[in-house]
Motif scaffolding. Sequence first.
Motif, PDB file in Angstrom:
ATOM      1  N   ALA A  59       0.921  -1.141  -0.114  1.00 47.11           N
ATOM      2  CA  ALA A  59       0.036  -0.049  -0.095  1.00 47.11           C
ATOM      3  C   ALA A  59       0.897   1.171  -0.122  1.00 47.11           C
ATOM      4  CB  ALA A  59      -1.069  -0.037   1.188  1.00 47.11           C
ATOM      5  N   ALA A  60       2.211   1.298   0.367  1.00 46.58           N
ATOM      6  CA  ALA A  60       2.966   2.177   0.347  1.00 46.58           C
ATOM      7  C   ALA A  60       3.579   2.651  -1.120  1.00 46.58           C
ATOM      8  CB  ALA A  60       4.233   2.024   1.241  1.00 46.58           C
ATOM      9  N   SER A  61       3.454   1.914  -2.044  1.00 44.39           N
ATOM     10  CA  SER A  61       3.802   2.044  -3.408  1.00 44.39           C
ATOM     11  C   SER A  61       2.833   3.036  -4.073  1.00 44.39           C
ATOM     12  CB  SER A  61       3.841   0.683  -4.019  1.00 44.39           C
ATOM     13  OG  SER A  61       4.011   0.953  -5.451  1.00 44.39           O
ATOM     14  N   PRO A  62       3.432   3.857  -4.820  1.00 48.06           N
ATOM     15  CA  PRO A  62       2.752   4.844  -5.593  1.00 48.06           C
ATOM     16  C   PRO A  62       1.785   4.134  -6.651  1.00 48.06           C
ATOM     17  CG  PRO A  62       5.095   5.467  -5.510  1.00 48.06           C
ATOM     18  CD  PRO A  62       5.019   4.184  -4.931  1.00 48.06           C
ATOM     19  N   LEU A  63       2.148   2.828  -7.035  1.00 47.22           N
ATOM     20  CA  LEU A  63       1.425   2.194  -7.812  1.00 47.22           C
ATOM     21  C   LEU A  63       0.201   1.750  -7.510  1.00 47.22           C
ATOM     22  CD1 LEU A  63       4.092  -0.088  -9.394  1.00 47.22           C
ATOM     23  CD2 LEU A  63       3.347   1.992 -10.309  1.00 47.22           C
ATOM     24  N   ALA A  64      -0.151   1.856  -6.154  1.00 46.46           N
ATOM     25  CA  ALA A  64      -1.387   1.379  -5.548  1.00 46.46           C
ATOM     26  C   ALA A  64      -2.572   2.432  -5.851  1.00 46.46           C
ATOM     27  CB  ALA A  64      -1.253   1.491  -4.001  1.00 46.46           C
ATOM     28  N   LEU A  65      -2.111   3.639  -6.207  1.00 41.23           N
ATOM     29  CA  LEU A  65      -2.975   4.639  -6.708  1.00 41.23           C
ATOM     30  C   LEU A  65      -3.786   4.328  -7.865  1.00 41.23           C
ATOM     31  CD1 LEU A  65      -0.886   7.880  -6.595  1.00 41.23           C
ATOM     32  CD2 LEU A  65      -2.509   7.108  -5.086  1.00 41.23           C
ATOM     33  N   ALA A  66      -3.327   3.235  -8.719  1.00 43.11           N
ATOM     34  CA  ALA A  66      -3.865   2.675 -10.046  1.00 43.11           C
ATOM     35  C   ALA A  66      -5.211   2.085  -9.643  1.00 43.11           C
ATOM     36  CB  ALA A  66      -2.892   1.791 -10.913  1.00 43.11           C
ATOM     37  N   LEU A  67      -5.654   1.688  -8.375  1.00 48.68           N
ATOM     38  CA  LEU A  67      -6.781   1.025  -7.888  1.00 48.68           C
ATOM     39  C   LEU A  67      -8.035   1.803  -8.263  1.00 48.68           C
ATOM     40  CD1 LEU A  67      -5.962  -0.779  -4.572  1.00 48.68           C
ATOM     41  CD2 LEU A  67      -6.187  -1.580  -6.773  1.00 48.68           C
ATOM     42  N   VAL A  83     -21.062  -1.216 -10.812  1.00 47.38           N
ATOM     43  CA  VAL A  83     -20.027  -0.317 -10.201  1.00 47.38           C
ATOM     44  C   VAL A  83     -19.835  -0.346  -8.767  1.00 47.38           C
ATOM     45  CG1 VAL A  83     -19.751   2.159  -9.747  1.00 47.38           C
ATOM     46  CG2 VAL A  83     -20.872   1.588 -12.103  1.00 47.38           C
ATOM     47  N   LEU A  84     -20.800  -0.776  -7.851  1.00 53.18           N
ATOM     48  CA  LEU A  84     -20.357  -0.972  -6.508  1.00 53.18           C
ATOM     49  C   LEU A  84     -19.683  -2.139  -6.366  1.00 53.18           C
ATOM     50  CD1 LEU A  84     -24.061   0.204  -4.983  1.00 53.18           C
ATOM     51  CD2 LEU A  84     -21.777   1.627  -5.174  1.00 53.18           C
ATOM     52  N   VAL A  85     -19.908  -3.194  -7.108  1.00 59.58           N
ATOM     53  CA  VAL A  85     -19.113  -4.534  -6.917  1.00 59.58           C
ATOM     54  C   VAL A  85     -17.959  -4.327  -7.325  1.00 59.58           C
ATOM     55  CG1 VAL A  85     -18.732  -6.646  -8.115  1.00 59.58           C
ATOM     56  CG2 VAL A  85     -21.019  -6.081  -7.631  1.00 59.58           C
ATOM     57  N   VAL A  86     -17.468  -3.405  -8.457  1.00 57.73           N
ATOM     58  CA  VAL A  86     -15.872  -3.140  -8.763  1.00 57.73           C
ATOM     59  C   VAL A  86     -15.236  -2.334  -7.732  1.00 57.73           C
ATOM     60  CG1 VAL A  86     -14.585  -1.975 -10.322  1.00 57.73           C
ATOM     61  CG2 VAL A  86     -16.449  -3.296 -11.214  1.00 57.73           C
ATOM     62  N   GLY A  87     -16.054  -1.276  -7.141  1.00 53.21           N
ATOM     63  CA  GLY A  87     -15.660  -0.489  -6.120  1.00 53.21           C
ATOM     64  C   GLY A  87     -15.379  -1.048  -4.792  1.00 53.21           C
ATOM     65  N   ALA A  88     -16.298  -2.235  -4.445  1.00 55.64           N
ATOM     66  CA  ALA A  88     -15.716  -2.983  -3.349  1.00 55.64           C
ATOM     67  C   ALA A  88     -14.598  -3.806  -3.454  1.00 55.64           C
ATOM     68  CB  ALA A  88     -17.023  -3.960  -2.924  1.00 55.64           C
ATOM     69  N   ALA A  89     -14.654  -4.463  -4.638  1.00 58.91           N
ATOM     70  CA  ALA A  89     -13.161  -5.340  -4.974  1.00 58.91           C
ATOM     71  C   ALA A  89     -11.959  -4.305  -4.890  1.00 58.91           C
ATOM     72  CB  ALA A  89     -13.515  -5.823  -6.443  1.00 58.91           C
ATOM     73  N   SER A  90     -11.932  -3.134  -5.088  1.00 52.81           N
ATOM     74  CA  SER A  90     -10.977  -2.021  -5.276  1.00 52.81           C
ATOM     75  C   SER A  90     -10.513  -2.091  -3.727  1.00 52.81           C
ATOM     76  CB  SER A  90     -11.372  -0.968  -5.884  1.00 52.81           C
ATOM     77  OG  SER A  90     -11.386  -1.268  -7.205  1.00 52.81           O
ATOM     78  N   GLU A  91     -11.700  -1.883  -2.690  1.00 52.54           N
ATOM     79  CA  GLU A  91     -11.390  -1.423  -1.271  1.00 52.54           C
ATOM     80  C   GLU A  91     -10.990  -2.634  -0.915  1.00 52.54           C
ATOM     81  OE1 GLU A  91     -11.618   1.067   0.180  1.00 52.54           O
ATOM     82  OE2 GLU A  91     -13.399   2.234  -0.487  1.00 52.54           O
ATOM     83  N   VAL A  92     -11.170  -4.051  -1.249  1.00 50.95           N
ATOM     84  CA  VAL A  92     -10.656  -5.104  -0.683  1.00 50.95           C
ATOM     85  C   VAL A  92      -9.153  -5.445  -1.145  1.00 50.95           C
ATOM     86  CG1 VAL A  92     -10.869  -7.737  -0.762  1.00 50.95           C
ATOM     87  CG2 VAL A  92     -12.784  -6.546  -0.641  1.00 50.95           C
ATOM     88  N   ALA A  93      -8.855  -4.846  -2.352  1.00 53.39           N
ATOM     89  CA  ALA A  93      -7.236  -5.032  -2.802  1.00 53.39           C
ATOM     90  C   ALA A  93      -6.596  -4.074  -2.139  1.00 53.39           C
ATOM     91  CB  ALA A  93      -7.344  -4.637  -4.247  1.00 53.39           C
ATOM     92  N   LEU A  94      -7.099  -2.979  -1.639  1.00 53.68           N
ATOM     93  CA  LEU A  94      -6.398  -2.042  -0.897  1.00 53.68           C
ATOM     94  C   LEU A  94      -6.169  -2.614   0.718  1.00 53.68           C
ATOM     95  CD1 LEU A  94      -5.141   0.786  -0.589  1.00 53.68           C
ATOM     96  CD2 LEU A  94      -7.332   1.578   0.314  1.00 53.68           C
ATOM     97  N   GLY A  95      -7.229  -2.942   1.041  1.00 52.33           N
ATOM     98  CA  GLY A  95      -7.151  -3.793   2.341  1.00 52.33           C
ATOM     99  C   GLY A  95      -6.023  -4.862   2.337  1.00 52.33           C
ATOM    100  N   GLY A 104       0.789   3.598   6.812  1.00 57.80           N
ATOM    101  CA  GLY A 104       0.083   4.673   7.911  1.00 57.80           C
ATOM    102  C   GLY A 104      -1.067   4.755   7.857  1.00 57.80           C
ATOM    103  N   THR A 105      -1.622   5.011   9.085  1.00 59.82           N
ATOM    104  CA  THR A 105      -3.028   5.003   9.215  1.00 59.82           C
ATOM    105  C   THR A 105      -3.875   5.971   8.368  1.00 59.82           C
ATOM    106  OG1 THR A 105      -2.867   4.048  11.376  1.00 59.82           O
ATOM    107  CG2 THR A 105      -5.199   5.382  10.874  1.00 59.82           C
ATOM    108  N   GLY A 106      -3.235   7.217   8.330  1.00 59.92           N
ATOM    109  CA  GLY A 106      -3.759   8.296   7.547  1.00 59.92           C
ATOM    110  C   GLY A 106      -3.743   8.040   6.190  1.00 59.92           C
ATOM    111  N   THR A 107      -2.728   7.584   5.590  1.00 58.38           N
ATOM    112  CA  THR A 107      -2.718   7.381   4.211  1.00 58.38           C
ATOM    113  C   THR A 107      -3.682   6.361   3.663  1.00 58.38           C
ATOM    114  OG1 THR A 107      -0.146   7.830   4.129  1.00 58.38           O
ATOM    115  CG2 THR A 107      -1.253   6.558   2.162  1.00 58.38           C
ATOM    116  N   VAL A 108      -3.895   5.289   4.799  1.00 55.27           N
ATOM    117  CA  VAL A 108      -4.730   4.263   4.379  1.00 55.27           C
ATOM    118  C   VAL A 108      -6.251   4.875   4.349  1.00 55.27           C
ATOM    119  CG1 VAL A 108      -5.840   2.062   5.162  1.00 55.27           C
ATOM    120  CG2 VAL A 108      -3.362   2.391   5.388  1.00 55.27           C
ATOM    121  N   LEU A 109      -6.728   5.470   5.479  1.00 58.98           N
ATOM    122  CA  LEU A 109      -7.972   6.174   5.301  1.00 58.98           C
ATOM    123  C   LEU A 109      -8.312   6.840   4.188  1.00 58.98           C
ATOM    124  CD1 LEU A 109      -8.172   7.301   9.392  1.00 58.98           C
ATOM    125  CD2 LEU A 109      -9.350   5.251   7.815  1.00 58.98           C
ATOM    126  N   VAL A 110      -7.281   7.839   3.887  1.00 58.50           N
ATOM    127  CA  VAL A 110      -7.361   8.628   2.734  1.00 58.50           C
ATOM    128  C   VAL A 110      -7.723   7.841   1.374  1.00 58.50           C
ATOM    129  CG1 VAL A 110      -6.283  10.223   0.941  1.00 58.50           C
ATOM    130  CG2 VAL A 110      -6.071  10.685   3.435  1.00 58.50           C
TER     131      VAL A 110
END
Length: 212
Positions: A59-67, A83-95, A104-110
């Motif tokens: 999650a610290a990689s700049p490439l994570a922004l591509a989600l 759309v909501l299914v894809v959005g949920a999948a992106s959130e799961v990938a970030l997790g 860091g917590t702040g970056t993760v929340l953002v």
Amino acid sequence: GYQRTMVLGLVTMALGAAGHWLVPWERFVRSRHREAVLLGWSLFTVVGIGTVPALDGAAASPLALALVLPGSFASLAYSRFRVLVVGAASEVALGALVLIGSPGTGTVLVGAVVLGGIATIGARQAEFHHEWRRRLAYHSLTDPLTGLLNRRGFAGASAGAFDGFRRQRVRVTLVVIDLDLFKDYNDVYGHLAGDDLLQWVGEELVASVRST
């Protein structure tokens, strides 16, 4: 470090471009499995995008922004649910990336808020697109003056009716109506009055049959 991030980013871009250009999208779009194929492609894209930053600091990689990309694309082509299914999948990938390596917590929340915002806005945008397509379809099949089917709409409706006759022997009735002396009516009372008459006839026809 920086060079690895650049290489992974370029490789990802190249693979994504190759997928978009080499996959026979026209065939898929015209098939009856279009929605399933496109949704599957978007979920596959989420997995692919999530895998790349996992090799570069998670999650610290700049490439994570591509989600944010799959959700942005989904809002242009999918229904609200997809759309909501894809959005949920992106959130799961970030997790999953956060579990591998958190910036860091702040970056993760953002990141989570941004992805959620994109999914919410995308779902609303999908509703707008659906309504626009519905209106375009309606106007392309109906006469703007009377609201009745135009030639194209009548051709489609009659094809469906006769298809039902062939398949299930459902009876089909064709009624031909002529307005007597309509040209004379226009000449005497004017074309605006003729338009009013056509609108009235259309309303009477609609009121005289079932909605089907």
